[in-house]
Enzyme design. Sequence first.
Site, PDB file in Angstrom:
ATOM      1  CG  ASP A  69      -1.953   1.004   1.221  1.00  0.00           C
ATOM      2  OD1 ASP A  69      -1.817   1.951   0.421  1.00  0.00           O
ATOM      3  OD2 ASP A  69      -2.929   0.884   1.979  1.00  0.00           O
ATOM      4  CG  HIS A  70       1.648   3.314  -3.551  1.00  0.00           C
ATOM      5  ND1 HIS A  70       0.763   2.468  -4.156  1.00  0.00           N
ATOM      6  CD2 HIS A  70       1.230   4.561  -3.811  1.00  0.00           C
ATOM      7  CE1 HIS A  70      -0.154   3.191  -4.775  1.00  0.00           C
ATOM      8  NE2 HIS A  70       0.100   4.457  -4.583  1.00  0.00           N
TER       9      HIS A  70
ATOM     10  CG  HIS B  72      -5.248   4.686   0.946  1.00  0.00           C
ATOM     11  ND1 HIS B  72      -4.310   3.706   0.870  1.00  0.00           N
ATOM     12  CD2 HIS B  72      -5.427   5.145  -0.306  1.00  0.00           C
ATOM     13  CE1 HIS B  72      -3.936   3.578  -0.389  1.00  0.00           C
ATOM     14  NE2 HIS B  72      -4.594   4.434  -1.122  1.00  0.00           N
TER      15      HIS B  72
END
Lengths: 309, 510
Positions: B200-201, B263
């Site tokens: 999850d960059h 996120h």
Amino acid sequence: MIRLEDTSGSDIAGAITAERHRMGSPTTGMVLTLLILADESCQSDATLAAIAAARLHPMRVLTLIPRPQDQQTRLDAEVSVGGDGGPGETAVIRLRGRLAEHANSVAVPLLLPDTPVVAFWPSDAPEVPGDDPIGRHAQRRITDAAAARDPAAALRRRAAGYQPGDTDLTWARLTPWRSLLATVFDAPVGRVTGGHVHAEAGDPSALLLAAWLRRRLKATLEIVPQDEPRNGSQVRRGATGVTGVTLQTRAGEIRVDRIDERTATLLRPGAPETSIALPSGALAELLAEELRRLDPDEAYGSALRGAVA
Amino acid sequence: MSSVRGNPLRDPQDQRLPRVAGPCSMVLFGVTGDLSRRKVMPAIYDLCNRGLLPPGFGLVGVARRDWAEQDFAQIVHDAVREHARTPFNEATWSRLCEGLRLVPGDLADAATYAELARVLADLDQVRGTNGNHAFYLSIPPGMFPVVVEHLKSSRLAEPSGDSWRRVVIEKPFGHDLASAQHLNHVVQEVFPSGSVFRIDHYLGKETVQNLLAVRFANAMFEPLWNANFIDNVQITMAEDIGIGGRAGYYDGIGAARDVIQNHLLQLLALVAMEEPLSFDADDVREEKQKALRAVRLPRDLGKHAVRGQYATGWQGGVPVRGYLEEDGIPPSSRTETFAALRLDLDTRRWAGVPFYLRTGKRLGRRVTEVAVIFKRAPHLPFERTAVQELGNNALVFRIQPDEGMTLRFGAKVPGTSSIQVRDVSMDFQYGDSFVDSSPEAYERLILDVLLGDPPLFPRHEEVELGWRILDPVLDFWSAKGAPEPYVSGGWGPHGQYAMIERDGRTWRRP
């Protein structure tokens, strides 16, 4: 930038605060005060490097330039806050005439409250940095033996005057070398029976590197001085003078040779030759590395003792 | 790492040495794709430039048959040149090139994997990668089963002896609970859970660590971190851009699946979780999962879940198209580009403290922040007029851009004859990481994969908990009509204001 002539330490502090307010950013997130003790020949490089490092470690940079040769005894300063110079605060302070001996009294009102102080001597350093009036404020004292006329002698003086919290940029310049060598040892290589550090004659980093390897590998290591730097034109001034390391193991030789500013070749037993990154950091990066941790660097301390033993 | 323990040159006291990955290679599926070109390959180059890759590192690209080896090198070269953060250096480049290999072929063809196996065996020989290989699947999730299955049947997924095989997958991790479970099943059939790295960059390590440091390294925040003092928490991720060229990916997915599921719920977990026993991967994950398990959806989704779709408008002085006018979007699309949601946590710490989550495209500006809004002081010994302008105290974590923290509190207005109090914001900005030695988020993620260091990668339990929370909302919306249109360049649809005002609160303008 604000120019202050015939001023005082507290006026400079006032000017910094006023400039902060004028910029509309009264609060700051400063993590430390950096005191740079420099002469005119190196103050500009050191200050610029500190300003660059301040982007990582927001700080107040105070460059103190003693000028005992000046006729008049007075204090001049150039103050800048924020702007192109990054988030930090900078004061370049010239101590003219007799004031040159009283740098400490100028520095005291300018130290940020309740945050660490670091002292940096980019060229000549006192015999015992920890006993210097400026050094006594600092929990970390950074010197650079490579900048001295006789670097090996400078390193001996560092060892004689060493106190925990001292550190020297010749050690920081070795980090890429040490990291590369440590990587080689991440795979089991067996006992090291001996080896050589190849370096330009009198290079202080080579002394530290050899001492570190000797101590960690418990092996005999010799320094092989080279009169002519092998790739002198490609290795920039201020980088380490270390050009290669060879280590003997039962399985064969491990050999690292620097070929240019960023690259080395690595030869290991049973593996073909590969090239590998060996960056040499600019002054800003070295300073940023030094400021990352402010507790005593014991690894440096023991390498330094070994280097002059 | 066992190899490090026996390394005479590594000393816990010696804090300067960076951690460098051991001998290994990375196999990049979908190497010619957008993400690989913009992010993955430049990050690998930067790592190489910083001396953080092992000697003899190999980079293998798997791409369609029509690529020739030279074209491949050229593609990587151009991508790196354009997108790398560190200065481009021919010496570093040629060094990386020594380990560069291309395997052209169809991802569904067994011959491709036979060739890949041959190339990896060759790398082990020539470059000394010791059988350590990471497979990075930068491909559409629909292709995962095919690739993973072939990796299994060609025995590429099986490490031998001390070596390792790891697989890296990018979000989206499914589009609902069932598909996420299926995806996970497919991957874990072949790779054990410790070898699966979900990237999850967006949630870079730096962000997470900053948040944890502020919460757990200080004495003055944690005592206030509960329902006694906190009124509500607002987590916002606003983008000023539209969907750009991602119509194919975005339409049918929408803001909630794209952003909230991963996120925003990760941020919620980090803000809401209890103190972990340590910052070890397992301990942090355990607390995050507990927080996510305590999440409860509002009883009436019609009142506390809002979605919108951007319409034509002006964005910072530039005229922009609405979502339905974007290329490749059917005019009847009901995909939401804005989503807002109230969540509650059933724990003693958070009882009665709503968490408001919202995200959207084409909003006023690009900002991601977590705002912890405190209750008002129980008694104010001032004239009512003196504190009329005083709002709630707030502690705001800015995630991006300008990562930092803002503290909002009341202070006296200077100079007025009678006392007058108003809000002031005190701002702290983290130093940026400019120097060579501090890698950015993507680099750190890749380095962690190569080091085998998983702390901040979400595990499948977290992914599934996210879908468990979101699925009922998505079902509810799919039964409704079109999302509420909102003008581009503002802060989203009106519905979000009605939603929060119903609770007697207001959104903070980020």
